[in-house]
Design a protein around this motif. Structure first.
Motif, PDB file in Angstrom:
ATOM      1  N   SER A  20       0.863  -1.184   0.000  1.00 25.98           N
ATOM      2  CA  SER A  20       0.000   0.000   0.000  1.00 25.98           C
ATOM      3  C   SER A  20       0.892   1.224   0.000  1.00 25.98           C
ATOM      4  CB  SER A  20      -0.931   0.010   1.214  1.00 25.98           C
ATOM      5  OG  SER A  20      -0.200   0.155   2.417  1.00 25.98           O
ATOM      6  N   GLY A  21       0.338   2.369  -0.381  1.00 23.89           N
ATOM      7  CA  GLY A  21       1.108   3.598  -0.406  1.00 23.89           C
ATOM      8  C   GLY A  21       0.906   4.353  -1.704  1.00 23.89           C
ATOM      9  N   THR A  22       1.647   5.440  -1.834  1.00 19.98           N
ATOM     10  CA  THR A  22       1.476   6.344  -2.969  1.00 19.98           C
ATOM     11  C   THR A  22       2.165   5.813  -4.224  1.00 19.98           C
ATOM     12  OG1 THR A  22       1.494   8.165  -1.385  1.00 19.98           O
ATOM     13  CG2 THR A  22       1.686   8.737  -3.701  1.00 19.98           C
ATOM     14  N   ILE A  23       1.495   5.997  -5.358  1.00 17.15           N
ATOM     15  CA  ILE A  23       2.108   5.714  -6.658  1.00 17.15           C
ATOM     16  C   ILE A  23       2.545   7.026  -7.302  1.00 17.15           C
ATOM     17  CG2 ILE A  23       1.824   4.638  -8.914  1.00 17.15           C
ATOM     18  CD1 ILE A  23      -0.322   2.841  -7.709  1.00 17.15           C
ATOM     19  N   PRO A  81       7.947  15.751  -0.367  1.00 14.45           N
ATOM     20  CA  PRO A  81       6.665  15.829   0.351  1.00 14.45           C
ATOM     21  C   PRO A  81       6.531  14.751   1.431  1.00 14.45           C
ATOM     22  CG  PRO A  81       6.344  14.744  -1.743  1.00 14.45           C
ATOM     23  CD  PRO A  81       7.793  15.117  -1.680  1.00 14.45           C
ATOM     24  N   THR A  82       7.299  14.906   2.498  1.00 11.93           N
ATOM     25  CA  THR A  82       7.353  13.871   3.522  1.00 11.93           C
ATOM     26  C   THR A  82       6.420  14.120   4.699  1.00 11.93           C
ATOM     27  OG1 THR A  82       9.225  14.977   4.581  1.00 11.93           O
ATOM     28  CG2 THR A  82       9.729  13.292   2.931  1.00 11.93           C
ATOM     29  N   SER A  83       5.779  15.299   4.770  1.00 12.02           N
ATOM     30  CA  SER A  83       4.838  15.570   5.854  1.00 12.02           C
ATOM     31  C   SER A  83       3.434  15.753   5.287  1.00 12.02           C
ATOM     32  CB  SER A  83       5.252  16.823   6.632  1.00 12.02           C
ATOM     33  OG  SER A  83       5.177  17.970   5.805  1.00 12.02           O
ATOM     34  N   ALA A  84       2.444  15.640   6.147  1.00 10.99           N
ATOM     35  CA  ALA A  84       1.052  15.792   5.728  1.00 10.99           C
ATOM     36  C   ALA A  84       0.696  17.275   5.724  1.00 10.99           C
ATOM     37  CB  ALA A  84       0.128  15.007   6.643  1.00 10.99           C
ATOM     38  N   SER A  85       1.434  18.039   4.936  1.00 19.08           N
ATOM     39  CA  SER A  85       1.195  19.467   4.796  1.00 19.08           C
ATOM     40  C   SER A  85       1.599  19.865   3.390  1.00 19.08           C
ATOM     41  CB  SER A  85       1.998  20.259   5.834  1.00 19.08           C
ATOM     42  OG  SER A  85       3.386  20.071   5.634  1.00 19.08           O
ATOM     43  N   GLY A  86       1.219  21.072   2.993  1.00 18.04           N
ATOM     44  CA  GLY A  86       1.491  21.487   1.628  1.00 18.04           C
ATOM     45  C   GLY A  86       0.514  20.814   0.670  1.00 18.04           C
ATOM     46  N   GLY A 133       6.224   7.647  -6.321  1.00 17.12           N
ATOM     47  CA  GLY A 133       6.775   7.025  -5.128  1.00 17.12           C
ATOM     48  C   GLY A 133       6.401   7.756  -3.857  1.00 17.12           C
ATOM     49  N   TYR A 134       7.361   7.954  -2.968  1.00 19.42           N
ATOM     50  CA  TYR A 134       7.131   8.403  -1.601  1.00 19.42           C
ATOM     51  C   TYR A 134       6.517   9.808  -1.508  1.00 19.42           C
ATOM     52  CZ  TYR A 134       8.491   9.724   3.227  1.00 19.42           C
ATOM     53  OH  TYR A 134       8.514  10.162   4.530  1.00 19.42           O
ATOM     54  N   VAL A 135       5.238   9.858  -1.142  1.00 18.88           N
ATOM     55  CA  VAL A 135       4.530  11.090  -0.799  1.00 18.88           C
ATOM     56  C   VAL A 135       3.680  10.771   0.426  1.00 18.88           C
ATOM     57  CG1 VAL A 135       2.804  12.788  -1.517  1.00 18.88           C
ATOM     58  CG2 VAL A 135       4.466  11.927  -3.195  1.00 18.88           C
ATOM     59  N   ASN A 136       3.672  11.665   1.386  1.00 16.44           N
ATOM     60  CA  ASN A 136       2.871  11.444   2.595  1.00 16.44           C
ATOM     61  C   ASN A 136       1.401  11.744   2.306  1.00 16.44           C
ATOM     62  OD1 ASN A 136       1.662  11.390   5.125  1.00 16.44           O
ATOM     63  ND2 ASN A 136       3.363  12.420   6.143  1.00 16.44           N
ATOM     64  N   SER A 173      -1.024  10.401   4.323  1.00 15.52           N
ATOM     65  CA  SER A 173      -1.616   9.768   5.504  1.00 15.52           C
ATOM     66  C   SER A 173      -2.931  10.392   5.932  1.00 15.52           C
ATOM     67  CB  SER A 173      -0.623   9.798   6.672  1.00 15.52           C
ATOM     68  OG  SER A 173      -0.269  11.127   7.004  1.00 15.52           O
ATOM     69  N   ASP A 174      -3.198  11.648   5.525  1.00 17.29           N
ATOM     70  CA  ASP A 174      -4.461  12.271   5.906  1.00 17.29           C
ATOM     71  C   ASP A 174      -5.538  12.117   4.841  1.00 17.29           C
ATOM     72  OD1 ASP A 174      -3.018  13.938   4.214  1.00 17.29           O
ATOM     73  OD2 ASP A 174      -3.803  15.783   5.099  1.00 17.29           O
ATOM     74  N   TRP A 175      -5.262  11.358   3.786  1.00 13.37           N
ATOM     75  CA  TRP A 175      -6.277  11.019   2.791  1.00 13.37           C
ATOM     76  C   TRP A 175      -6.879   9.660   3.173  1.00 13.37           C
ATOM     77  CZ3 TRP A 175      -7.296  13.157  -2.389  1.00 13.37           C
ATOM     78  CH2 TRP A 175      -6.789  14.457  -2.536  1.00 13.37           C
ATOM     79  N   PRO A 176      -8.109   9.376   2.764  1.00 10.67           N
ATOM     80  CA  PRO A 176      -8.759   8.118   3.156  1.00 10.67           C
ATOM     81  C   PRO A 176      -7.930   6.892   2.795  1.00 10.67           C
ATOM     82  CG  PRO A 176     -10.371   9.604   2.209  1.00 10.67           C
ATOM     83  CD  PRO A 176      -9.029  10.255   2.000  1.00 10.67           C
ATOM     84  N   SER A 177      -7.626   6.078   3.789  1.00 13.37           N
ATOM     85  CA  SER A 177      -6.853   4.848   3.619  1.00 13.37           C
ATOM     86  C   SER A 177      -5.455   5.109   3.083  1.00 13.37           C
ATOM     87  CB  SER A 177      -7.604   3.857   2.700  1.00 13.37           C
ATOM     88  OG  SER A 177      -7.114   2.555   2.827  1.00 13.37           O
ATOM     89  N   GLY A 178      -4.983   6.355   3.219  1.00 13.40           N
ATOM     90  CA  GLY A 178      -3.657   6.713   2.742  1.00 13.40           C
ATOM     91  C   GLY A 178      -2.582   6.381   3.761  1.00 13.40           C
ATOM     92  N   SER A 179      -1.328   6.503   3.352  1.00 13.01           N
ATOM     93  CA  SER A 179      -0.218   6.202   4.253  1.00 13.01           C
ATOM     94  C   SER A 179       0.955   7.126   3.958  1.00 13.01           C
ATOM     95  CB  SER A 179       0.214   4.739   4.114  1.00 13.01           C
ATOM     96  OG  SER A 179       0.775   4.509   2.828  1.00 13.01           O
ATOM     97  N   ASN A 180       1.928   7.116   4.832  1.00 12.14           N
ATOM     98  CA  ASN A 180       3.132   7.925   4.682  1.00 12.14           C
ATOM     99  C   ASN A 180       4.240   7.058   4.102  1.00 12.14           C
ATOM    100  OD1 ASN A 180       5.189   9.789   4.879  1.00 12.14           O
ATOM    101  ND2 ASN A 180       5.457   9.564   7.087  1.00 12.14           N
ATOM    102  N   ALA A 181       4.061   6.647   2.846  1.00  9.94           N
ATOM    103  CA  ALA A 181       5.028   5.736   2.224  1.00  9.94           C
ATOM    104  C   ALA A 181       4.757   5.639   0.725  1.00  9.94           C
ATOM    105  CB  ALA A 181       4.927   4.338   2.839  1.00  9.94           C
ATOM    106  N   ALA A 182       5.794   5.230   0.002  1.00  8.92           N
ATOM    107  CA  ALA A 182       5.617   4.816  -1.379  1.00  8.92           C
ATOM    108  C   ALA A 182       5.048   3.403  -1.395  1.00  8.92           C
ATOM    109  CB  ALA A 182       6.947   4.825  -2.114  1.00  8.92           C
ATOM    110  N   ALA A 183       4.185   3.133  -2.329  1.00  9.90           N
ATOM    111  CA  ALA A 183       3.754   1.755  -2.532  1.00  9.90           C
ATOM    112  C   ALA A 183       4.952   0.950  -3.023  1.00  9.90           C
ATOM    113  CB  ALA A 183       2.625   1.693  -3.556  1.00  9.90           C
ATOM    114  N   GLN A 184       5.226  -0.174  -2.387  1.00 10.53           N
ATOM    115  CA  GLN A 184       6.368  -1.003  -2.773  1.00 10.53           C
ATOM    116  C   GLN A 184       5.962  -1.876  -3.960  1.00 10.53           C
ATOM    117  OE1 GLN A 184       8.614  -2.739   0.498  1.00 10.53           O
ATOM    118  NE2 GLN A 184       7.735  -1.236   1.895  1.00 10.53           N
TER     119      GLN A 184
END
Length: 252
Positions: A110-113, A122-127, A207-210, A212-223
């Protein structure tokens, strides 16, 4: 090149057009084939904007996901990311665009594509983190836009199944037209509205974008393994979305 065959040509011995041929025929603005084993990832579209690694060390030279000799990239940890070397206009990316890519996600991934972000890190849940494609913690694919709220299209089934998938996320001309998404050549949903996050410029991240504040989102890239990332300067039609899925050998 692996010989994929279109459904209409089965038994005739006539190979389907290659995936690259089909994409090139549709004239993408940006097209990162991701086959480079060193350096930046070239743009095979009409733009010259390249992608470069800016976090971790994604695994290059993985086998193609569309059956040719051009390689792909595997994100082996949740902190790996590649980003455009130049920014894209936030307002231009809000309407009349299509984001397309091919991926394979192993069980449990799971994680961002991809996402458009205001920062190249973009490593924090801001911006700004918008116009995103990600795999939720439930394994389902999500295509999301900030329309004044978090508007999402979610696949009915999990996509972290080890199979190849192709996704096209289409942004309409205005709020009434809205946005819609195709998975493996089939429309999976739509919503009214387009992005209202249109001030300034954005980085396009893979890849890696935080999130985590989106529904079912996470602070990681999808592997996952990713291939053939393209952005079209128009709305790719349903017929062409299906043709690309067929040329990739994902659907007959």
């Amino acid at each position: 090149m692996i010989g994929f065959y279109a459904a209409g040509a089965m038994g005739s011995g006539v190979p389907a057009p290659s995936y690259a041929t089909e994409v090139a025929a549709d004239g993408p603005l940006h097209w990162w084939r991701l086959g480079e084993t060193t350096g930046s990832f070239a743009n095979s579209g009409s733009s010259s904007i390249t992608l470069s690694v800016n976090s971790g060390t994604p695994v290059r030279g993985e086998p193609s996901l569309v059956g040719d000799s051009n390689g792909s990239v595997r994100f082996s940890s949740g902190t790996q990311r590649i980003v455009t070397d130049s920014t894209l206009s936030a307002s231009a990316m809000a309407t009349n665009k299509t984001i397309e890519l091919v991926f394979r996600a192993p069980t449990g991934s799971s994680g961002t594509i991809t996402a458009l972000t205001s920062s190249p890190t973009p490593t924090s849940a801001s911006g700004s983190r918008d116009r995103t494609i990600y795999i939720g913690t439930d394994g389902k694919l999500r295509c999301g836009v900030w329309t004044g709220a978090r508007s999402l299209i979610t696949s009915s089934a999990s996509v972290n199944d080890g199979n190849r998938h192709i996704v096209q996320f289409v942004f309409g001309a205005n709020s009434a037209e809205g946005c819609w998404a195709y998975l493996d050549g089939t429309l999976i949903g739509s919503f009214s509205g387009v992005s209202v996050d249109t001030s300034g410029n954005r980085y396009f991240c893979v890849g890696y974008v935080n999130m985590s504040d989106w529904p079912s989102g996470s602070n990681a890239a999808a592997q996952i393994t990713v291939d053939e990332v393209a952005i079209y300067d128009y709305k790719l039609s349903s017929g062409r979305c299906l043709a690309h899925a067929q040329a990739a050998g994902i659907v007959p």
